[in-house]
Design a protein around this motif. Structure first.
Motif, PDB file in Angstrom:
ATOM      1  N   ILE A   1      26.343  47.435  46.884  1.00  0.00           N
ATOM      2  CA  ILE A   1      26.802  46.079  46.563  1.00  0.00           C
ATOM      3  C   ILE A   1      26.729  45.831  45.058  1.00  0.00           C
ATOM      4  O   ILE A   1      27.682  45.326  44.452  1.00  0.00           O
ATOM      5  N   ILE A   2      25.607  46.234  44.445  1.00  0.00           N
ATOM      6  CA  ILE A   2      25.445  45.964  43.013  1.00  0.00           C
ATOM      7  C   ILE A   2      26.472  46.748  42.203  1.00  0.00           C
ATOM      8  O   ILE A   2      27.121  46.196  41.298  1.00  0.00           O
TER       9      ILE A   2
ATOM     10  N   ALA B   1      29.756  45.078  42.552  1.00  0.00           N
ATOM     11  CA  ALA B   1      29.780  43.817  41.812  1.00  0.00           C
ATOM     12  C   ALA B   1      30.029  44.068  40.329  1.00  0.00           C
ATOM     13  O   ALA B   1      30.817  43.363  39.692  1.00  0.00           O
TER      14      ALA B   1
ATOM     15  N   LEU C   1      33.597  45.016  39.959  1.00  0.00           N
ATOM     16  CA  LEU C   1      34.437  43.834  40.123  1.00  0.00           C
ATOM     17  C   LEU C   1      34.486  43.010  38.843  1.00  0.00           C
ATOM     18  O   LEU C   1      35.562  42.652  38.364  1.00  0.00           O
ATOM     19  N   SER C   2      33.311  42.776  38.246  1.00  0.00           N
ATOM     20  CA  SER C   2      33.347  41.920  37.059  1.00  0.00           C
ATOM     21  C   SER C   2      34.014  42.630  35.883  1.00  0.00           C
ATOM     22  O   SER C   2      34.756  42.014  35.142  1.00  0.00           O
TER      23      SER C   2
ATOM     24  N   LEU D   1      37.651  42.336  36.401  1.00  0.00           N
ATOM     25  CA  LEU D   1      38.129  40.978  36.134  1.00  0.00           C
ATOM     26  C   LEU D   1      38.333  40.748  34.641  1.00  0.00           C
ATOM     27  O   LEU D   1      39.312  40.142  34.226  1.00  0.00           O
ATOM     28  N   TYR D   2      37.384  41.243  33.836  1.00  0.00           N
ATOM     29  CA  TYR D   2      37.537  41.132  32.375  1.00  0.00           C
ATOM     30  C   TYR D   2      38.824  41.813  31.947  1.00  0.00           C
ATOM     31  O   TYR D   2      39.625  41.262  31.204  1.00  0.00           O
TER      32      TYR D   2
ATOM     33  N   PHE E   1      42.058  39.804  33.423  1.00  0.00           N
ATOM     34  CA  PHE E   1      42.413  38.485  32.891  1.00  0.00           C
ATOM     35  C   PHE E   1      42.393  38.411  31.368  1.00  0.00           C
ATOM     36  O   PHE E   1      42.914  37.474  30.787  1.00  0.00           O
ATOM     37  N   TRP E   2      41.774  39.370  30.727  1.00  0.00           N
ATOM     38  CA  TRP E   2      41.685  39.282  29.269  1.00  0.00           C
ATOM     39  C   TRP E   2      42.596  40.249  28.535  1.00  0.00           C
ATOM     40  O   TRP E   2      43.107  39.932  27.479  1.00  0.00           O
TER      41      TRP E   2
ATOM     42  N   VAL F   1      23.565  38.869  45.889  1.00  0.00           N
ATOM     43  CA  VAL F   1      24.699  39.148  45.007  1.00  0.00           C
ATOM     44  C   VAL F   1      25.998  38.761  45.712  1.00  0.00           C
ATOM     45  O   VAL F   1      26.862  38.095  45.132  1.00  0.00           O
ATOM     46  N   ILE F   2      26.112  39.148  46.987  1.00  0.00           N
ATOM     47  CA  ILE F   2      27.310  38.783  47.760  1.00  0.00           C
ATOM     48  C   ILE F   2      27.456  37.263  47.817  1.00  0.00           C
ATOM     49  O   ILE F   2      28.525  36.710  47.543  1.00  0.00           O
TER      50      ILE F   2
ATOM     51  N   ILE G   1      28.465  35.756  44.340  1.00  0.00           N
ATOM     52  CA  ILE G   1      29.856  35.993  43.945  1.00  0.00           C
ATOM     53  C   ILE G   1      30.793  35.134  44.783  1.00  0.00           C
ATOM     54  O   ILE G   1      31.697  34.469  44.251  1.00  0.00           O
TER      55      ILE G   1
ATOM     56  N   LEU H   1      37.045  33.125  34.641  1.00  0.00           N
ATOM     57  CA  LEU H   1      36.540  33.717  35.881  1.00  0.00           C
ATOM     58  C   LEU H   1      35.613  34.911  35.657  1.00  0.00           C
ATOM     59  O   LEU H   1      34.522  34.958  36.242  1.00  0.00           O
ATOM     60  N   PRO H   2      35.993  35.893  34.807  1.00  0.00           N
ATOM     61  CA  PRO H   2      35.083  37.041  34.614  1.00  0.00           C
ATOM     62  C   PRO H   2      33.691  36.622  34.135  1.00  0.00           C
ATOM     63  O   PRO H   2      32.682  37.163  34.610  1.00  0.00           O
ATOM     64  N   ILE H   3      33.647  35.628  33.241  1.00  0.00           N
ATOM     65  CA  ILE H   3      32.350  35.172  32.736  1.00  0.00           C
ATOM     66  C   ILE H   3      31.538  34.573  33.875  1.00  0.00           C
ATOM     67  O   ILE H   3      30.357  34.885  34.058  1.00  0.00           O
TER      68      ILE H   3
ATOM     69  N   ILE I   1      31.793  35.130  37.021  1.00  0.00           N
ATOM     70  CA  ILE I   1      31.386  36.149  37.993  1.00  0.00           C
ATOM     71  C   ILE I   1      30.212  36.966  37.444  1.00  0.00           C
ATOM     72  O   ILE I   1      29.265  37.290  38.167  1.00  0.00           O
ATOM     73  N   THR I   2      30.248  37.272  36.127  1.00  0.00           N
ATOM     74  CA  THR I   2      29.126  37.995  35.532  1.00  0.00           C
ATOM     75  C   THR I   2      27.827  37.210  35.713  1.00  0.00           C
ATOM     76  O   THR I   2      26.806  37.759  36.135  1.00  0.00           O
TER      77      THR I   2
ATOM     78  N   VAL J   1      26.646  37.366  39.255  1.00  0.00           N
ATOM     79  CA  VAL J   1      25.977  38.623  39.611  1.00  0.00           C
ATOM     80  C   VAL J   1      24.535  38.603  39.108  1.00  0.00           C
ATOM     81  O   VAL J   1      23.592  38.913  39.853  1.00  0.00           O
TER      82      VAL J   1
END
Lengths: 366, 138, 177
Positions: B22-23, B26, B29-30, B33-34, B37-38, C118-119, C122, C146-148, C150-151, C154
């Protein structure tokens, strides 16, 4: 041991699932550029069969040519003949071609919905402004006198003046003359989509001079479209593309702008979108972009909202049933419906600001 | 100093393989996402080639990194196309309206303009084109 | 007339846990946030604890009680803020149930409180974010944030997971003694 085996299994499952997505079969891209319908048409077809793709492209090319001469308001095509007969106040027989009948009937409905702002009956006004001469060499453009303009505006040619009976069209108003310049391209694109479907093409994009419609996807991904900045500039610091948008199956994007056809006299620009209420080129708007599923509706609506201007467009959009609108006014303000704001990625910060105009959206109130 | 071994024992006690999975997901995923979207969305497509096409013939390619003026014969006369600093435009065309000349520089991959009477179109192409089509002014 | 209400041991437990969650929620609402209404969700520690110790039904009761009562106390009932916490709470609980089921299907040892946290964090964050974008700020530019978010989700998830894990461990060793 067992837990590690499971750990391995699930990792493999995840890798397998993500691989599925990327190894999807990609179709070949066929592209063809055509000079037709008075503009530059770009056709993109995704297919596995080159024979099928080139047949579809040929069919589209000849259909565009056919419709162009048929629907041309001033040449010797079918519509040109109807206009000549109308000018002589004669009953105009619709010769052979049912498509013109459909054109008249459909635009009559849309004209009414747009409060008469989309008005294909003002062919005489368009001619008065000499937009029939725009492709002629060395033509000296003149601004029409205000009396002649006023005269035509008072005669008030409307689509509602047209009566169709027994394949014959009659006008109760002698000033009516058809010009489907704000409608024909949309209807034509819809026809081309039918041609694509009969050729079993499921994924395609047709871009007719910046107005486009998509079919299906581009190898599973939405079609990504850049929207050009309507401001003409040679300053390279300004962004050429002001927004980007993803189009899904059967969506169409139409833009009406004051830069498409125009002439300049003493540094002042006279463009081709005539406001039927004043008889002069519509003011207040630089461009209107419409997203919907029906190209014919999009074509008519982009013209109607352009004429409606920054103050009145929400009302007309609502009446015409258009949910996705972006309007850029003369002072470079960007207006959008909330639905459009959700779909579009604006790439500009400059002077532009979003002023959401609230359209009633079913099921989305809070 | 807290030994690494001790930290590892504690985390081994605390975390199951599912936790680690999971970690890691995660973090992925992040990071994604960066990126998404960036970086991915914000670049205007870089173009490297100019395509010049007369009517329905095959387009000719010109590199954009080389400044030059191209003279091409069209339907009613010559058209002049300028390439400068990775951008391109019509500077003269044998037609009355010169709409194509009014058109500003082409700088984004996928962008097109044409001199309709002269049947010459120019468009930009890049290795990674961001747009499938350009809407609006042409 | 005297109204008599029978309460079970389980009811008392839920009431106690909900009361704890509500207190944390209200304290948390005093902290500022870059996007109005979006909170880190530290009250999730209680939901998570309930989920692991007493199952999803109890967790659902606790989190609904928390969202509704805290909004009544804070005066945000049925307001956008309420909607944001409700969507966050429901989505995070749904994800917890989904992942518990998924790991069960995969015959894997279920995650500890840390993985679950964590799940939950998020999904809590994305639920709120999506509602905020869809109803209040329908601008694609919002997604840059969004990325910020989500970070942070987490990181906060790991922290609240460790807290939850420690609570569970303490309680378990207490009951064993």
């Amino acid at each position: 041991m067992n837990t590690y085996f499971n750990y391995l299994c699930s990792t493999l499952l995840i890798i397998f699932l993500s691989a599925c997505q990327s190894s999807e079969h990609n179709q070949k891209v066929y592209q063809q550029q055509l000079f037709t319908f008075g503009t530059l048409v770009d056709i993109t077809i995704l297919s596995d069969n080159s024979e099928q793709a080139s047949q579809a492209i040929n069919a589209i090319s000849s259909e565009f040519d056919r419709l162009h001469s048929l629907w041309h308001p001033w040449n010797n095509g079918a519509l040109g003949e109807i206009n000549k007969n109308l000018a002589r106040s004669e009953q105009a027989a619709i010769t052979g071609e049912q498509s013109i009948l459909r054109l008249i009937e459909d635009s009559k409905i849309l004209s009414e919905k747009s409060n008469g702002l989309f008005n294909p009956a003002i062919g005489q006004l368009v001619r008065l402004w000499q937009f029939d001469k725009i492709e002629k060499e060395n033509y000296q453009f003149k601004i029409p006198t205000s009396e002649t303009i006023q005269n035509l505006v008072t005669q008030n040619p409307q689509m509602q003046d047209i009566l169709i009976h027994d394949q014959k069209i009659r006008s109760s108003n002698p000033s009516v003359s058809f010009d489907f310049g704000a409608f024909a391209k949309g209807v034509a694109i819809e026809n081309m989509m039918q041609i694509l479907k009969t050729h079993h093409i499921a994924n395609a994009l047709i871009n007719a001079g910046g107005d486009l419609k998509v079919l299906g996807t581009k190898n599973g991904k939405a079609w990504r479209i850049g929207i050009k900045n309507p401001v003409i500039t040679h300053d390279s610091s300004r962004k050429a593309i002001i927004a980007a948008i993803n189009l899904n199956d059967s969506e169409t994007l139409f833009t009406s702008g004051n830069y498409e056809r125009f002439f300049e006299i003493k540094g002042k620009r006279y463009h081709h979108i005539i406001d039927p209420r004043s008889g002069y080129p519509a003011t207040g708007t630089q461009s209107v972009t419409i997203l919907t599923q029906d190209a014919a509706l999009a074509d008519a609506a982009s013209t109607a909202l352009f004429i409606a201007g920054p103050d009145q467009w929400p009302e007309i959009a609502k009446k015409m049933g258009i949910q996705h609108v972006m309007l850029i006014s003369d002072d470079n303000t960007i207006y959008m419906t909330p639905a459009m704001a959700k779909r579009i990625d604006l790439l500009t910060e400059a002077k532009a600001e979003i002023i959401p105009i609230i359209l009633k959206q079913p099921g989305k109130s809070l | 100093m807290v030994s690494l071994a001790k930290v590892l024992t504690i985390s081994k006690e605390l975390l199951t393989p599912a936790d680690i999975l999971i970690i890691i997901s995660a973090v992925f995923l992040s990071t994604w996402l960066y990126y998404f979207f960036w970086f991915d969305n914000n670049q205007q497509g870089k173009a490297d080639t100019l395509l010049v096409q007369y009517a329905e013939s095959l387009p000719q390619e010109y590199p954009l990194n080389q400044d030059q003026i191209i003279n091409i014969q069209g339907h009613i006369g010559p058209s002049l196309i300028e390439i400068k600093q990775g951008k391109a435009r019509f500077i003269h065309s044998s037609c009355r309206n010169q709409f194509c000349v009014f058109h500003s520089w082409l700088s984004v991959s996928g962008d097109t303009t044409a001199c309709l009477p002269n049947r010459i179109s120019i468009s930009l192409k890049g290795t990674s084109s961001q747009y499938d089509a350009i809407a609006g002014r042409q | 007339m005297k109204l008599h209400l029978t309460t079970t041991h389980q009811d008392h437990r839920i009431a106690l846990l909900a009361a704890l969650a509500i207190s944390i929620h209200i304290i948390e609402s005093a902290f500022p946030s870059p996007l109005p209404g979006i909170k880190p969700g530290l009250a999730n520690v209680i939901t998570l604890f309930t989920f692991i110790m007493y199952g999803w039904r109890a967790a659902l009761q606790v989190s609904l009680l928390r969202v509704i009562i805290s909004s009544l106390v804070l005066g945000t009932f049925l307001s956008p803020t309420f909607l944001l916490s409700l969507s966050g709470a429901l989505l995070s609980l749904c994800s917890l149930i989904f992942f518990q089921f998924l790991f069960h299907l995969l015959h894997m040892k279920p995650p500890s409180a840390i993985g679950y946290a964590v799940i939950a964090a998020i999904s809590h964050m994305s639920g709120q974010f999506f509602i905020a974008w869809y109803f209040f700020i329908p601008h694609p530019g919002l997604f840059k944030l969004l990325p910020i978010f989500i970070t942070f989700a987490v990181l906060l998830g790991i922290v609240s997971g460790i807290i939850t894990q420690l609570i569970i461990k303490t309680i378990k060793s207490d009951t064993n003694q």
